[in-house]
Structures are given as structure tokens and as C-alpha cells.
Design a protein around this motif. Sequence first.
Motif, PDB file in Angstrom:
ATOM      1  N   PRO A  28       0.846  -1.200   0.000  1.00  0.00           N
ATOM      2  CA  PRO A  28       0.000   0.000   0.000  1.00  0.00           C
ATOM      3  C   PRO A  28       0.883   1.252   0.000  1.00  0.00           C
ATOM      4  O   PRO A  28       1.843   1.339   0.767  1.00  0.00           O
ATOM      5  N   TYR A  29       0.564   2.187  -0.898  1.00  0.00           N
ATOM      6  CA  TYR A  29       1.425   3.370  -1.100  1.00  0.00           C
ATOM      7  C   TYR A  29       1.659   4.195   0.159  1.00  0.00           C
ATOM      8  O   TYR A  29       2.727   4.724   0.360  1.00  0.00           O
ATOM      9  N   TYR A  30       0.624   4.272   1.009  1.00  0.00           N
ATOM     10  CA  TYR A  30       0.726   5.255   2.098  1.00  0.00           C
ATOM     11  C   TYR A  30       1.740   4.883   3.175  1.00  0.00           C
ATOM     12  O   TYR A  30       2.099   5.727   3.991  1.00  0.00           O
ATOM     13  N   ILE A  31       2.196   3.627   3.168  1.00  0.00           N
ATOM     14  CA  ILE A  31       3.163   3.233   4.208  1.00  0.00           C
ATOM     15  C   ILE A  31       4.414   2.546   3.653  1.00  0.00           C
ATOM     16  O   ILE A  31       5.156   1.911   4.405  1.00  0.00           O
ATOM     17  N   THR A  32       4.641   2.666   2.351  1.00  0.00           N
ATOM     18  CA  THR A  32       5.729   1.894   1.732  1.00  0.00           C
ATOM     19  C   THR A  32       7.068   2.072   2.454  1.00  0.00           C
ATOM     20  O   THR A  32       7.692   1.097   2.858  1.00  0.00           O
ATOM     21  N   SER A  33       7.527   3.329   2.594  1.00  0.00           N
ATOM     22  CA  SER A  33       8.874   3.527   3.150  1.00  0.00           C
ATOM     23  C   SER A  33       8.985   3.099   4.615  1.00  0.00           C
ATOM     24  O   SER A  33       9.894   2.348   4.961  1.00  0.00           O
ATOM     25  N   PRO A  34       8.075   3.547   5.511  1.00  0.00           N
ATOM     26  CA  PRO A  34       8.202   3.093   6.899  1.00  0.00           C
ATOM     27  C   PRO A  34       8.100   1.584   7.039  1.00  0.00           C
ATOM     28  O   PRO A  34       8.804   0.971   7.841  1.00  0.00           O
ATOM     29  N   LEU A  35       7.250   0.966   6.211  1.00  0.00           N
ATOM     30  CA  LEU A  35       7.089  -0.490   6.303  1.00  0.00           C
ATOM     31  C   LEU A  35       8.362  -1.203   5.844  1.00  0.00           C
ATOM     32  O   LEU A  35       8.846  -2.127   6.503  1.00  0.00           O
ATOM     33  N   LEU A  36       8.941  -0.748   4.730  1.00  0.00           N
ATOM     34  CA  LEU A  36      10.174  -1.378   4.245  1.00  0.00           C
ATOM     35  C   LEU A  36      11.302  -1.184   5.256  1.00  0.00           C
ATOM     36  O   LEU A  36      12.050  -2.109   5.545  1.00  0.00           O
ATOM     37  N   LEU A  37      11.403   0.024   5.809  1.00  0.00           N
ATOM     38  CA  LEU A  37      12.448   0.280   6.814  1.00  0.00           C
ATOM     39  C   LEU A  37      12.280  -0.654   8.002  1.00  0.00           C
ATOM     40  O   LEU A  37      13.237  -1.217   8.512  1.00  0.00           O
ATOM     41  N   ARG A  38      11.030  -0.818   8.415  1.00  0.00           N
ATOM     42  CA  ARG A  38      10.760  -1.681   9.563  1.00  0.00           C
ATOM     43  C   ARG A  38      11.159  -3.132   9.240  1.00  0.00           C
ATOM     44  O   ARG A  38      11.818  -3.798  10.035  1.00  0.00           O
ATOM     45  N   LEU A  39      10.772  -3.611   8.058  1.00  0.00           N
ATOM     46  CA  LEU A  39      11.084  -4.991   7.678  1.00  0.00           C
ATOM     47  C   LEU A  39      12.593  -5.226   7.640  1.00  0.00           C
ATOM     48  O   LEU A  39      13.092  -6.277   8.012  1.00  0.00           O
ATOM     49  N   LEU A  40      13.331  -4.197   7.203  1.00  0.00           N
ATOM     50  CA  LEU A  40      14.789  -4.342   7.104  1.00  0.00           C
ATOM     51  C   LEU A  40      15.454  -4.261   8.476  1.00  0.00           C
ATOM     52  O   LEU A  40      16.236  -5.127   8.845  1.00  0.00           O
ATOM     53  N   LEU A  41      15.088  -3.235   9.231  1.00  0.00           N
ATOM     54  CA  LEU A  41      15.797  -2.981  10.497  1.00  0.00           C
ATOM     55  C   LEU A  41      15.492  -4.024  11.568  1.00  0.00           C
ATOM     56  O   LEU A  41      16.304  -4.258  12.453  1.00  0.00           O
ATOM     57  N   LYS A  42      14.320  -4.647  11.486  1.00  0.00           N
ATOM     58  CA  LYS A  42      13.968  -5.669  12.483  1.00  0.00           C
ATOM     59  C   LYS A  42      14.754  -6.951  12.268  1.00  0.00           C
ATOM     60  O   LYS A  42      14.721  -7.847  13.113  1.00  0.00           O
TER      61      LYS A  42
END
Length: 294
Positions: free
Chosen positions: A133-147
Motif C-alpha cells: 500500500p502506497y501510504y506506508i511503503t517507506s516506513p514499512l520497508l524500513l521496519r522490515l529491514l531494520l527488524k
Amino acid sequence: MKEVTSPVIVRDILSRYKLSCRKNLGQNFLIDSNIANKIVAAAELRPTDLVVEIGPGLGALTARAAGSAGKVLAVEIDRGLLSALAETLEGVGDVKVIHGDALEIDFDNLVQERTGGKFGQGGERYKLLANLPYYITSPLLLRLLLKRYNISLMVVMVQLEVAARLAAAPGSKDYGALSVAAQYFTEAQILFRVPGTVFFPQPEVSSAVVRLAVRPEPAVPARDEETFFKVVRAAFGRRRKTLLNSLAGSEFGIGKGVWKAVLESSGIAPARRGETLSLAEFALITDNLLAMRG
Ligand code: SAM
């Protein structure tokens, strides 16, 4: 299984379940089976694979993934879509749809619970698939990577502009904190562009499918990951300033003199811009900063 391949079918399903496309949840449903096949093929699924899908929507990717993988866990925030999904995914392999928010869920815990500990932290690695979903792409990707979830491969469809940021090289206009995080943890590759016409409703922007193959070890050795990403955030914090001014004005709260010495011992000119630094240079600054602080 019911294929969702046209605006007519999407409208029909939504109206029968008294739903509408929720723009605020980034609901642009994929209605092109060729593109759906290409995305799922990029995940190179095998019968032993576990796939986590974020935002199954009406199941365009879910059904195909379930045809090739051993099991699919699909996390959808919109409870209303769950009954529609039960219809479109009827008779499809091993799929569990879970109502939840991808920004909140601990994915390793989820897969551990749902596979009796076979996958997740301490178990086997799983794959992640999403038309995000466009509205959360960057925070979601950052979260998936950093976790640092125990994921081997992510295949995600994102706005073209985010795809460019994920794969951007130092010095290019798209290079930023998201590029560093993606390239530190994964090998990021843009696979193909996707026009807005293959979605219903049509978004205003084009998209691209990106392959993020998680590295066994980060791309560069940084002595402390938390400090590394703090340095990255500090360097990109004030885009048009010199690196020295960005670092000195950052959340570190360290004076210019110290930063000057850190940059000097790293062999990096203080007048450079943060957006020209390579991953190796960010790691060097991190290590020299930590060494200087003892
Ligand atoms: N996968 C479907 C497809 O390709 O047609 C739908 C993709 S649509 C771009 C994004 C989906 O993510 C929607 O179904 C939306 O409801 C869901 N979604 C939005 N925010 C979410 C969140 N925070 N957690 C989980 N799902 C979310």
C-alpha cells in the motif's frame, strides 16, 4: 479460486460484500494476471517455502503464491476484505489470512506460531511478497529491514520513485537513508516497471517490482549497527548542508571539533554532502566516532 482480472469483477465482489475501495488503505487492486504471474515467479517459490504476504486485498498474488509455495500467511488490515478473500481463495492451497497491521505485527513471532517453530527466528528463513500500500511503503520497508526478520527474499511492488530510492547509488538524487538500509541488508534490484493501467482503481503513479535478496551478512562491517544508522540519519538530515554541518546539527549533540577529527581520521572531506557517501564510508565514520569516544 476466483480470478480478479477486471474492474467489473472487482466492483462485483466489493458490492456483494458491501465494500468500497479504501484509498486511505492504499487499495489499488491488481487486475492483470500476466503481471501477477511475473511477480510471483520472481519469488522463485518452491513447495518447501513459507510465504508471508502483506495486504492480500482480493487475493491476486495470494492464490498464485499458494499454487507454488508450501504455505502462505497473508496479513490484511481491512477486516471487511476477509470474507471476500474466503470466496476468491476458495479451494486454493494452504493459505491463512490473518487480520492485522503490518506496521505492528512481529513477523518472526507470527510465522513461528503458525508453523510450530519451523520458520522464523532460530528456524528456517521465509519469503515476503507484497503489492505494498502506497501510504506506508517507506516506513514499512524500513521496519522490515531494520527488524532483521529471518527473511531470505522480499519481492515487493512499490511506487517507481521508491524503487529508484531502494536501488540508488551514492551521489544520485534518489540516494537516501532508505537506499542505505536496503543495500546494507539486501541486494536490491529493480526487476520491471508496472503501468498504472493494471490496477483498479488506477493510481496516479507508475510502479515497479523490486527484488530484495537478504544478505547473509550486512554489506559492510559496522562496529555498531545502531550508531551506523544514527550516522546515516544525521548525514541525510539536512540535505543541502555540508556533511560537517549536518553531523554537528544532528541528534548526536557532538560539537564540530570532534566531527572534524572523526572525518579527518576517516579520510572524508568535511565539505562533502551526506548524499555522496558510500556504505563503506558511513561504516568508517561510525567506527572512528566510536573509537574516539572510547
Ligand atoms: N495484493 C493485492 C493486489 O495485488 O491486488 C492488494 C494490494 S493493495 C495495493 C494493498 C493492500 O494492503 C490492500 O488490501 C490494503 O487493505 C492492505 N493494507 C493496507 N495497509 C495495511 C497494513 N498496515 N497492514 C496490512 N495490510 C494493509
